[in-house]
Enzyme design. Structure first.
Site, PDB file in Angstrom:
ATOM      1  N   THR A   1      43.509  39.296  29.477  1.00 23.98           N
ATOM      2  CA  THR A   1      43.468  39.269  28.014  1.00 23.98           C
ATOM      3  C   THR A   1      42.053  39.006  27.510  1.00 23.98           C
ATOM      4  OG1 THR A   1      45.759  38.491  27.895  1.00 23.98           O
ATOM      5  CG2 THR A   1      44.360  38.105  25.962  1.00 23.98           C
TER       6      THR A   1
ATOM      7  N   HIS B   1      40.023  42.122  27.695  1.00 25.87           N
ATOM      8  CA  HIS B   1      40.335  43.018  26.580  1.00 25.87           C
ATOM      9  C   HIS B   1      39.606  42.572  25.310  1.00 25.87           C
ATOM     10  CE1 HIS B   1      43.316  45.489  28.571  1.00 25.87           C
ATOM     11  NE2 HIS B   1      43.987  44.419  28.967  1.00 25.87           N
TER      12      HIS B   1
END
Length: 366
Positions: free
Chosen positions: A40, A43
């Site tokens: 995450t 990203h």
């Protein structure tokens, strides 16, 4: 204090000075020792389509951490200054049907630490006491920092009974590696893990798997022959989000096989539904951790000798965050840790242990 911040829309993160957070009602304040870099976070740094749709900069990122409690709000019980803690990064509403029924991991109103609320890539953070996990048995700060992804692995691996079963794991990233360690530890007969990274498959070999298979060179069917399996795998753990991996898994399950799917695909893809139906295969989607049964399971697994240290391959002082993120994004490593302790210093060799890292148990001086 220093913190890693997504200041505005666009790629990159910045290490900046921000005010220390103040403890609110029902919260605790934590001095961060270690943080883990998650997919995450990659990203968010890249600022891809998901990040553009999800984030509202500026925000402090990061959700995997360990640290010592330094302040407790009035009325908070069972948490003390000095406790070594990790944190559940999903903050739930407590009022929806699932929360009221004790199924908090299914809350529809979940807020993500480091995504929707300032996170853990900082010297200090605050967190509701209900999201704080106190380590009651000795655990190293490095390992405590990866309890969040370890929880994903445990939640997935323990979705179905594993004792005596033949288990296929597709995806040897850090969570897949930890799931392999769990499956082996709890009594699976054979554990085969697949990937296309020889470096990650070598790590899997240190965790006691039966076979670490590079599917760019060898098929799952050929791996089954090496393990002398005739009817397919009993349990599948899909950790990659790769369409080809999921299709291969379905094709190599025994009749009545069970698949737990944690890997998150980037887009929709087709699977062989006829095989799923006629082979009576169960597929279960898994997200996050059960609150807090999974956390209890994690602590007990470590207490009973599960060793996660081979999964942690790289350590960096927080000032070297760019190098740490590049390493994590390479796809060739295990878990990458950022050191936020007072002795963290720029330029330290990335695997050079600090004094705290050399401690065999909890180290309150870290």
């Amino acid at each position: 204090m220093k913190a890693l911040v997504k200041e505005k829309a666009g790629p990159g993160l910045r290490l900046v000075d921000v005010p220390e957070p103040e403890v609110g009602p029902g919260e605790v304040k934590i001095r961060v020792l270690r943080t883990g870099i998650c997919g995450t976070d990659l990203h968010i740094r890249k600022y891809d389509d998901w990040a553009r749709q999800t984030l509202k900069p500026p925000i402090i990122v990061g959700h995997e951490f360990s640290g010592h409690v330094v302040e407790v709000a009035p009325g908070v019980e069972d948490i003390s200054v000095g406790d070594l803690v990790s944190g559940e990064g999903h903050l739930v509403c407590g009022k929806c049907r699932n929360c009221m029924a004790g199924r908090r991991h299914l809350c529809r109103n979940t807020i993500g630490l480091g995504v929707n609320r300032d996170g853990a890539f900082a010297e200090y953070l605050t967190l509701p006491a209900s999201n704080v996990w106190v380590h009651r048995v000795p655990v190293h700060p490095d390992v405590a920092a990866i309890f969040d992804p370890f929880g994903n692995a445990v939640h997935t691996a323990l979705s179905f009974p594993l004792v005596g079963e033949d288990v296929l794991i597709t995806g040897a990233g850090p969570i897949g590696l930890m799931a392999a360690a769990v499956a082996t530890h709890v009594g699976a007969r054979h554990v085969m893990i697949t990937d296309v990274s020889d470096e990650r498959l070598a790590l899997a070999g240190k965790l006691g798997v039966s076979l670490a298979l590079n599917v760019s060179r060898t098929t799952i069917g050929e791996g089954m022959c090496q393990l002398h399996l005739r009817e397919g795998f009993d349990v599948g753990l899909e950790m990659s989000g790769n369409p080809a991996a999921m299709r291969d898994m379905i094709a190599n399950m025994t009749h009545g096989g069970k698949i737990a799917m944690l890997g998150l695909p980037a887009e929709e893809f087709a699977v062989d539904w006829a095989t799923i139906v006629t082979s009576m295969i169960t597929i279960k989607g898994v997200y996050g951790r059960e609150m807090y049964e999974t956390w209890y399971n994690m602590s007990v697994l470590l207490e009973k000798g599960l060793d996660l240290t081979p999964v942690i391959t790289d350590r960096f002082p927080y000032q070297d965050f760019d190098a740490a993120f590049d390493t994590a994004a390479s796809g060739r490593t295990g878990k990458v840790i950022l050191d936020w302790s007072e002795e963290a210093r720029p330029g330290r060799a990335r695997n050079e242990p600090t004094e705290a890292e050399a401690a065999p148990t909890m180290d309150r001086s870290a």
